[in-house]
Design an enzyme around this catalytic site. Structure first.
Site, PDB file in Angstrom:
ATOM      1  N   ASP A   1     106.312  69.276  26.606  1.00 52.83           N
ATOM      2  CA  ASP A   1     105.892  69.053  25.233  1.00 52.83           C
ATOM      3  C   ASP A   1     107.135  68.995  24.339  1.00 52.83           C
ATOM      4  O   ASP A   1     108.144  68.402  24.726  1.00 52.83           O
ATOM      5  CB  ASP A   1     104.915  70.167  24.830  1.00 52.83           C
ATOM      6  CG  ASP A   1     104.172  69.891  23.537  1.00 52.83           C
ATOM      7  OD1 ASP A   1     103.364  68.957  23.523  1.00 52.83           O
ATOM      8  OD2 ASP A   1     104.409  70.609  22.554  1.00 52.83           O
TER       9      ASP A   1
ATOM     10  N   TYR B   1     106.553  70.222  14.182  1.00 47.30           N
ATOM     11  CA  TYR B   1     105.917  69.153  13.410  1.00 47.30           C
ATOM     12  C   TYR B   1     106.637  68.782  12.119  1.00 47.30           C
ATOM     13  O   TYR B   1     106.541  67.636  11.675  1.00 47.30           O
ATOM     14  CB  TYR B   1     104.455  69.531  13.131  1.00 47.30           C
ATOM     15  CG  TYR B   1     103.698  69.737  14.422  1.00 47.30           C
ATOM     16  CD1 TYR B   1     103.402  68.650  15.242  1.00 47.30           C
ATOM     17  CD2 TYR B   1     103.347  71.007  14.854  1.00 47.30           C
ATOM     18  CE1 TYR B   1     102.754  68.823  16.453  1.00 47.30           C
ATOM     19  CE2 TYR B   1     102.698  71.196  16.057  1.00 47.30           C
ATOM     20  CZ  TYR B   1     102.403  70.101  16.851  1.00 47.30           C
ATOM     21  OH  TYR B   1     101.781  70.275  18.059  1.00 47.30           O
TER      22      TYR B   1
ATOM     23  N   HIS C   1      97.727  66.968  29.963  1.00 48.53           N
ATOM     24  CA  HIS C   1      98.914  67.379  29.220  1.00 48.53           C
ATOM     25  C   HIS C   1      99.454  68.717  29.736  1.00 48.53           C
ATOM     26  O   HIS C   1     100.646  68.998  29.610  1.00 48.53           O
ATOM     27  CB  HIS C   1      98.551  67.494  27.738  1.00 48.53           C
ATOM     28  CG  HIS C   1      99.707  67.715  26.825  1.00 48.53           C
ATOM     29  ND1 HIS C   1     100.702  66.778  26.619  1.00 48.53           N
ATOM     30  CD2 HIS C   1     100.050  68.776  26.034  1.00 48.53           C
ATOM     31  CE1 HIS C   1     101.592  67.242  25.752  1.00 48.53           C
ATOM     32  NE2 HIS C   1     101.231  68.446  25.394  1.00 48.53           N
TER      33      HIS C   1
END
Length: 391
Positions: A177, A304, A366
């Site tokens: 990730d 983010y 994922h």
């Protein structure tokens, strides 16, 4: 740490009396839900100093000569310590002997060190030393003084400091990730420290690769969570356990998490949706307990909202020289991001990582390393074994 055992004491298991604390001790991993926790051990009283006592979070400290029943003998072997680096106490889980070749595991979101539990035990059993930190502001690690100013650079500097503190001069790096971006930034800056790289879910994408690729669709969770306050308001409607549950369910699907204009990301999961079959309620309790401690402030800033990332530039494209493997679940929603699958399958990525092997795992999500741990472990062990002589 010798015979010391690092434990987590949920506030619900504490009794405060005259400055002393009675506690039922619960070992770190696999943890138990704060609401459902069963205190099975004999109650013992310990004095705490203000240095270790935080009234608003889980408590952590070292306890000597505690004998307890454990749900997993394998997890017993993972030890835990705090390292004082860059003004913070950072939590590190580890297993394996110190002289062995070192492997550092870098987690993503919504994860902590625990996401690597299967891989840590496997590489240690194969003769390697496994190290898995919680980033600053994640899990048991201290938050930065100003979480809204945290950056990828901070995480990379922390990784360097952790390795220096542990006297590790060369290391294999395994990441998934957004941990992949932390890993590659570390690798570019310190290629002499890297014996090899394994990334899960994504490949190296320097700025030069973005010229014609990777447009994020409207309503995609990444673009939503980049907006200050939006995820906070969305998450704030639920308890922490429900937020983590929903994210794990969403990210386990093959579809990209995209909300309509009148929806928030949490609305994409129906309340009675079951967890993925490979992710247990105990696993969920682990993440929930520690995000209850850390909150989401740093986790939303990085990855983010932080743009500071050292992956070169369009004009100056770095080349990663170390042997590299990418493991991707064929059902990973990230492959649906426009341009990503094409970029990897066309081997354009080899312009930047020439010594690269890419492996697709059928039906893999994922979280392929948690979904199919035995298969992923074997891929990692084969890679480590093949490259350990260059360590």
């Amino acid at each position: 740490m010798g015979d010391d055992v690092l434990s987590i004491i949920p506030l619900s298991c504490l009794r405060i009396d005259g400055g002393r604390v009675s506690a039922s001790v619960v070992p770190l991993g696999p943890p138990l839900d704060l609401a459902l926790i069963r205190c099975r051990l004999k109650k013992t009283t310990y004095a705490l100093t203000s240095e270790f006592f935080n009234w608003k979070s889980l408590l952590t400290w070292q306890l000597k000569n505690i004998f307890f029943k454990h749900q997993s003998t394998k997890m017993d072997k993972i030890s835990h310590r705090f390292l004082q680096v860059n003004g913070l106490k950072l939590h590190v889980a580890e297993i394996g002997s110190e002289p062995a070749p070192a492997v550092i595991f870098l987690h993503g979101f919504p994860e902590i060190w625990y996401t690597w539990r299967h891989q840590m035990i496997a590489v240690a059993n194969a003769g390697f030393r496994a190290i898995a930190p919680d980033y600053r502001g994640y899990g048991l690690s201290d938050p930065p003084a100003e979480p809204d100013k945290a950056s990828y650079d901070d995480f990379v500097i922390d990784i360097v400091s952790i390795l220096d503190c542990l006297a590790i001069s060369k290391v294999f790096v395994i990441a998934k990730d957004f941990g992949v971006w932390v890993a590659y930034s570390f690798v570019i800056l310190h290629q002499e420290k890297v014996a090899g790289i394994v990334t899960l879910g994504t490949a190296f994408m320097p700025p030069a690769a973005y010229k014609h690729h990777f447009a994020l669709p409207e309503g995609f969770y990444v673009t939503r969570w980049q907006e200050p306050g939006r995820a906070e308001n969305d998450f704030g409607r639920f308890d922490v356990k429900t937020v983590v549950r929903n994210i794990y369910i969403l990210f386990s699907r093959s579809e990209m998490p995209i909300a309509d204009e009148d929806q928030e990301i949490m609305d994409l999961v129906e309340p009675l949706t079951p967890l993925p079959s490979w992710f247990t309620e105990e696993d969920l309790a682990t993440y929930a307990a520690l995000y209850e401690k850390s909150g989401f402030q740093t986790a939303l800033q990085v990855p983010y909202r932080s743009s500071r990332l050292n992956l070169g530039s369009i004009e100056q494209v770095p080349v990663v020289k170390a042997p590299t493997m990418v493991i991707i679940g064929e059902e990973d929603y990230a492959l649906k991001v426009p341009g990503v699958d094409e970029y990897i399958r066309s081997e354009e990525v080899k312009k930047y990582v020439p010594n690269l092997e890419t492996i697709y795992v059928p039906n893999g999500s994922h979280f392929v390393h948690e979904q199919f741990p035995d298969h992923v472990n074997q891929l990692i062990l084969t890679f480590l074994d093949h490259n350990k002589y260059a360590y």
